[in-house]
Scaffold this motif. Structure first.
Motif, short mmCIF file in Angstrom:
data_model
loop_
_atom_site.label_atom_id
_atom_site.label_comp_id
_atom_site.label_asym_id
_atom_site.label_seq_id
_atom_site.Cartn_x
_atom_site.Cartn_y
_atom_site.Cartn_z
N TYR A 198 0.78 -1.24 0.00
CA TYR A 198 0.00 0.00 0.00
C TYR A 198 0.81 1.29 0.00
O TYR A 198 0.24 2.36 0.10
CB TYR A 198 -0.98 0.01 1.18
N THR A 199 2.14 1.20 -0.06
CA THR A 199 2.87 2.46 -0.16
C THR A 199 3.59 2.52 -1.50
O THR A 199 3.93 1.50 -2.09
CB THR A 199 3.93 2.63 0.95
N VAL A 200 3.79 3.73 -1.97
CA VAL A 200 4.47 3.92 -3.24
C VAL A 200 5.91 3.41 -3.14
O VAL A 200 6.43 2.79 -4.06
CB VAL A 200 4.41 5.40 -3.67
N VAL A 218 10.59 6.34 -14.82
CA VAL A 218 9.27 6.71 -14.33
C VAL A 218 9.39 7.84 -13.31
O VAL A 218 8.46 8.61 -13.12
CB VAL A 218 8.58 5.48 -13.71
N LEU B 95 4.98 -6.44 -12.89
CA LEU B 95 3.79 -5.84 -12.29
C LEU B 95 2.59 -5.95 -13.24
O LEU B 95 2.75 -6.21 -14.42
CB LEU B 95 4.05 -4.37 -11.97
N GLU B 99 -1.04 -1.58 -12.53
CA GLU B 99 -0.03 -0.87 -11.76
C GLU B 99 0.95 -0.13 -12.65
O GLU B 99 1.37 0.99 -12.35
CB GLU B 99 0.71 -1.88 -10.89
N LEU B 103 1.23 3.83 -11.66
CA LEU B 103 2.36 4.24 -10.81
C LEU B 103 2.81 5.66 -11.11
O LEU B 103 3.11 6.44 -10.22
CB LEU B 103 3.53 3.28 -10.98
N ASN B 104 2.85 5.98 -12.42
CA ASN B 104 3.29 7.31 -12.82
C ASN B 104 2.52 8.43 -12.15
O ASN B 104 3.09 9.38 -11.64
CB ASN B 104 3.11 7.47 -14.32
N TYR B 106 0.76 8.31 -9.51
CA TYR B 106 1.02 8.36 -8.07
C TYR B 106 2.28 9.16 -7.78
O TYR B 106 2.33 9.97 -6.87
CB TYR B 106 1.14 6.95 -7.51
N LEU B 107 3.30 8.88 -8.59
CA LEU B 107 4.56 9.60 -8.39
C LEU B 107 4.39 11.07 -8.71
O LEU B 107 4.87 11.94 -7.99
CB LEU B 107 5.64 9.00 -9.29
N LYS B 111 2.05 11.20 -4.14
CA LYS B 111 1.31 10.46 -3.13
C LYS B 111 2.20 9.41 -2.51
O LYS B 111 3.15 8.93 -3.13
CB LYS B 111 0.10 9.78 -3.77
N LYS B 112 1.91 9.06 -1.26
CA LYS B 112 2.73 8.07 -0.56
C LYS B 112 2.03 6.71 -0.47
O LYS B 112 2.66 5.69 -0.35
CB LYS B 112 3.04 8.57 0.85
N PHE B 113 0.69 6.73 -0.49
CA PHE B 113 -0.04 5.48 -0.29
C PHE B 113 -0.91 5.14 -1.50
O PHE B 113 -1.39 6.02 -2.20
CB PHE B 113 -0.91 5.56 0.96
N LEU B 114 -1.09 3.85 -1.72
CA LEU B 114 -1.89 3.40 -2.84
C LEU B 114 -3.28 3.00 -2.39
O LEU B 114 -3.45 2.39 -1.34
CB LEU B 114 -1.27 2.15 -3.48
N TRP B 116 -5.92 0.58 -4.08
CA TRP B 116 -5.94 -0.30 -5.25
C TRP B 116 -7.16 -0.07 -6.12
O TRP B 116 -7.14 -0.34 -7.31
CB TRP B 116 -5.81 -1.76 -4.82
#
Lengths: 333, 498
Positions: A198-200, A218, B95, B99, B103-104, B106-107, B111-114, B116
């Protein structure tokens, strides 16, 4: 062509199911030959035996998923354990177990960062770096800090080893309980699972093991990720070291080192890919259970202890081999 | 309405010992499809990297959306919506599709948490943008190259791309997949996104692009609307010389038995009842869609795959091929599709790469390798195939694609092969080298070699082969005579087979 969700689950955790099946089968066989195996005392003692290897394995698992390998963690564990015990006895003999664990964990993190500096900033392979740092840390410990076994540990460490719960009476009337250490192990297993899922940063560990160049493109900060990985390995190793000496009720600087390959074997047994990117915490934990089961229980059915190593080897080859074979078949090669 | 999105002016960029770009300018309008053409080493990749901020040019000006830069930082380029899809796609094979796509962002959003659920949502909206359906839970490593590319394109679009730069996107795609990629590029155009398409496959360049910029040796040599260009003209600008488009003529010589005769050759699931004869001096082309069984047929003739039934005759004598050794000893050589991973020891020298196939023949009486003989053999082949290298002792990895391909050729020709099977002989090789390799193959055939070319490159096959087989579902479904066949005929046949 669509793969249903349950199919996907089965495929993705195929290895874990195989290991679980082997554990169940072995337990049934051993139990049917020697019913002592099912006694609550034996089960509790088996679970307690997974703690040290388990904590090490969690760290080792992280490194393997990231596509590298670390063999210095046992040396870090021994160093943390011995130095922390000495420090605490010298400065704050009455320190609580949490403080002691934190001190050991902190020393571990610092040592882990040394690995990270070489691996991340100098881009050296982990095997080479940790071969060096592991040997260096151990040599430093024995040369400058001490070779004498500490027989009188801080009281809180002894007390920690006596904390048990889920008390049950055995057939012979003895009351036995499950060691708190097992809870610590499982708690950290869950924590690592949550971080990875759950964390990046956790996903970055998998990404790194999958394709390093893509990870950088990325926009992940690989250096940060690697410091996280090796720092965590150090922390867990420190914890494992203190727990080990608490269980043994002494601080022996010669302990632990030499077990690193068994730990890595347990993680690989649990389905973690040695080339990175694949594996689950659940698998790694199962791998530890299986290895501990083999190491501690085959003796109960009269299989000599030398044989245990051969059995471990055979199971590694069979379990990873069967998965590889299935993958090859599904690709139609 | 026509606004310039990016203007790059008078770029200069040097690397130690090489001037990679001198005084290059290029511009891209909104919703424009521009092709950047040029041979390997012409500066295409350098220019892309300047535009995407990876390289800092020594001179020049970059204007994006009205803002001027001396040089860009990668983050600035991304912020302006410049997205590069690299040839290797930069995906995570381990992956899931979801994902890889999410992922991009999120970065990007720090953000720190996903969550789903969000990951799936981001991913499915990304795929729906280009109207494709890929199971989000699939592991990317298990997708086809074409699907991987779609994932990479969707990922680029997620970052609010305004310009998508595609670096040789069609190299590993079949014709059908190229067609659907082109549909997507046109789709992007409708969405107002510009595409800079880097390729040296001219047919594709002409089909998809509206504008073209051609580089040669780090300079811009031609530019304009694609209507003003045809294939020979583009080739002329890329290479700086006229490249002949003469067909290969085969003259039958006497009535010797065929060099290679394949009879009722079958392999479970891969190919079935394959029959053909090839005489020395012939160049035979085999083409077909992906999964037609052509590669499997070649691998089986070279002893890598097994066959179930049928006979193989070399020079009229029956041979049994069950291993690579059998094939080599019978005089069959095979140049694989992916020379980098299957064909060459990249870190080893040209010499070692060449004589590795004949080590056993280079032994002296004591069983040691006769290095004098080895060296002279190698030098002979370097000469013969005109491999451009300062020395036979430098690693193959430092050679260009065309020269690497020649080293693979040299290795197999050194075995004194009578039959040479090449799989995609010029994939990833630029036009100049391509022509030289074709000429070499023709020379070799004229000297008596029987050559089989397996290729997707229809012009390559039509130009160089005197006979052409089309395979489909493991069978030869069409046999054509090279000199009487037009490219379009084969394209039509392949389209029908789909």
């Amino acid at each position: 062509m669509k793969i249903s969700a349950s199919d996907n689950m089965l495929k993705r955790f195929r290895h874990e199911f195989i290991i679980l099946a082997i554990i169940v089968a072995l337990s049934i066989i051993i139990g049917s030959i020697n019913s002592q195996f099912y006694s609550i005392g034996n089960i509790y003692s088996l679970l307690k035996s997974t703690v040290i290897m388990g904590l090490f394995a969690l760290g080792s698992f992280l490194v393997l998923v990231s596509g590298d390998i670390d063999i210095s963690f046992t040396a870090i564990g021994a160093f943390c354990m011995y130095v922390t015990s000495k420090l605490v006895l010298l400065i704050i003999p009455g320190a609580g177990i949490v403080v002691i664990m934190l001190v050991a964990g902190l020393i571990g993190i610092l040592l882990g960062f040394i690995n990270a500096v070489f691996i991340s900033l100098l881009k050296m392979p982990g095997l080479i770096v940790t071969l060096g740092t592991g040997s260096m840390i151990r040599g430093f410990l024995l040369t400058f800090i001490g070779v004498r076994i500490i027989n009188k540990l801080p009281d809180s460490m002894i007390a920690f080893s006596k904390i048990t719960f889920l008390h049950k009476a055995q057939a012979n009337g003895h009351i036995v309980g499950l060691s708190i250490g097992f809870v610590v192990f499982i708690a950290f297993a869950i924590l690592i699972y949550l971080i990875l899922k759950y964390t990046v940063t956790g996903r970055a560990v998998y990404a790194l093991g999958g394709d390093r160049v893509a990870t950088a493109r990325v926009g992940f900060n690989i250096t940060k990720v690697q410091f996280f990985i090796y720092g965590t390995v150090g922390f867990l190793s420190g914890l494992a070291g203190v727990t080990h000496s608490s269980f043994m009720r002494n601080g022996n600087p010669f302990d632990l080192v030499g077990t690193e390959l068994s730990v890595i074997a347990a993680v690989v047994l649990g389905g973690t890919s040695i080339t990175g990117g694949k594996g689950s915490v659940f698998g790694a934990v199962l791998g530890v259970f299986l290895l501990v089961l083999i190491n501690n229980s085959l003796i109960m059915v009269g299989i000599p202890s030398y044989w245990q190593r051969a059995v471990v080897g055979i199971i590694i080859l069979l379990s990873t081999g069967s998965v590889a074979l299935q993958e090859r078949r599904s690709q139609g090669v | 309405m026509e606004e310039e999105l990016v203007v790059v002016e008078n770029i200069e960029k040097s690397f130690p010992g090489v001037r990679a770009l001198s005084d290059v300018s290029i511009s891209l309008k909104k919703a424009e499809i521009r092709c950047l053409a040029g041979e390997n080493g012409s500066g295409k990749s350098t220019l892309i990297k300047v535009i995407s901020g990876i390289y800092k040019p020594e001179k020049g000006l970059i204007t994006i959306e009205g803002e001027q830069y001396k040089s860009l930082h990668p983050i600035e380029a991304i912020r302006h919506g410049i997205q590069v899809i690299y040839q290797d796609l930069s995906l995570f094979p381990n992956l899931t599709v979801a994902e890889n796509l999410a992922l991009n962002s999120y970065l990007g959003n720090n953000k720190k948490f996903l969550k789903w659920k969000d990951v799936k949502e981001i991913a499915s909206s990304a795929l729906s943008k280009i109207n494709v359906e890929i199971d989000l839970n699939r592991i990317v490593g298990s997708l086809t190259v074409a699907d991987k590319q779609l994932v990479a394109i969707s990922r680029a679009l997620l970052n609010n791309a305004k310009i998508v730069i595609m670096d040789e996107p069609t190299t590993a795609l079949t014709q059908k997949e190229v067609d659907s990629l082109f549909k997507i590029i046109l789709n992007l155009k409708e969405m107002g996104i510009s595409t800079l398409f880097v390729s040296h496959k001219l047919r594709e360049v002409i089909e998809i692009s509206e504008e073209i910029t051609i580089l040669r040796n780090g300079r811009k040599v031609a530019e304009g609307s694609i209507d003003q260009f045809d294939e020979p003209k583009i080739v002329y600008h890329m290479t700086g010389r006229e490249v002949g488009a003469e067909r290969y003529n085969y003259v039958p010589q006497g009535d010797k038995p065929p060099a290679l005769s394949v009879q009722n050759y079958s392999s479970n699931a891969h190919f079935e009842d394959v029959n053909f004869d090839i005489h020395s001096g012939e160049i035979v082309g085999i083409t077909g869609l992906l999964g037609s069984g052509r590669t499997e047929l070649a691998l089986s003739l070279f002893g890598i795959h097994q066959h179930d039934s049928g006979n193989v005759l070399v020079d009229g004598k029956e041979v049994s091929i069950n291993s690579i050794n059998d094939a080599v000893n019978s005089g069959i050589a095979y140049v694989p599709e992916d020379r980098l991973s299957e064909g060459l020891f990249l870190q080893q020298s040209i010499a070692r790469n060449t004589y590795v196939s004949i080590l056993d023949r280079l032994q002296n009486k004591l069983g040691f390798v006769d290095f004098l003989k080895a060296d002279s053999t190698v030098e002979n082949w370097i000469d013969n195939l005109s491999i451009a290298t300062p020395s036979k002792d430098i690693p193959v990895s430092s050679l260009s694609g065309g020269n690497q391909q020649r080293v693979v050729l040299a290795r197999w020709l050194a075995t004194a092969a009578k039959i040479l099977i090449l799989n995609g002989p010029t994939v990833g090789v630029d036009i100049g080298s391509k022509e030289e390799i074709h000429n070499k193959l023709r020379d070799l055939a004229r000297d008596g070699l029987a050559v089989v070319i397996i290729s997707d490159d229809i012009p390559e096959i039509v130009q160089n082969c005197n006979r052409i087989f089309v395979m489909h579902k493991g069978k030869i479904v069409e046999r054509l005579v090279g000199s009487r066949t037009h490219e379009n005929e084969i394209v039509a046949i392949l389209k029908k087979l789909k």
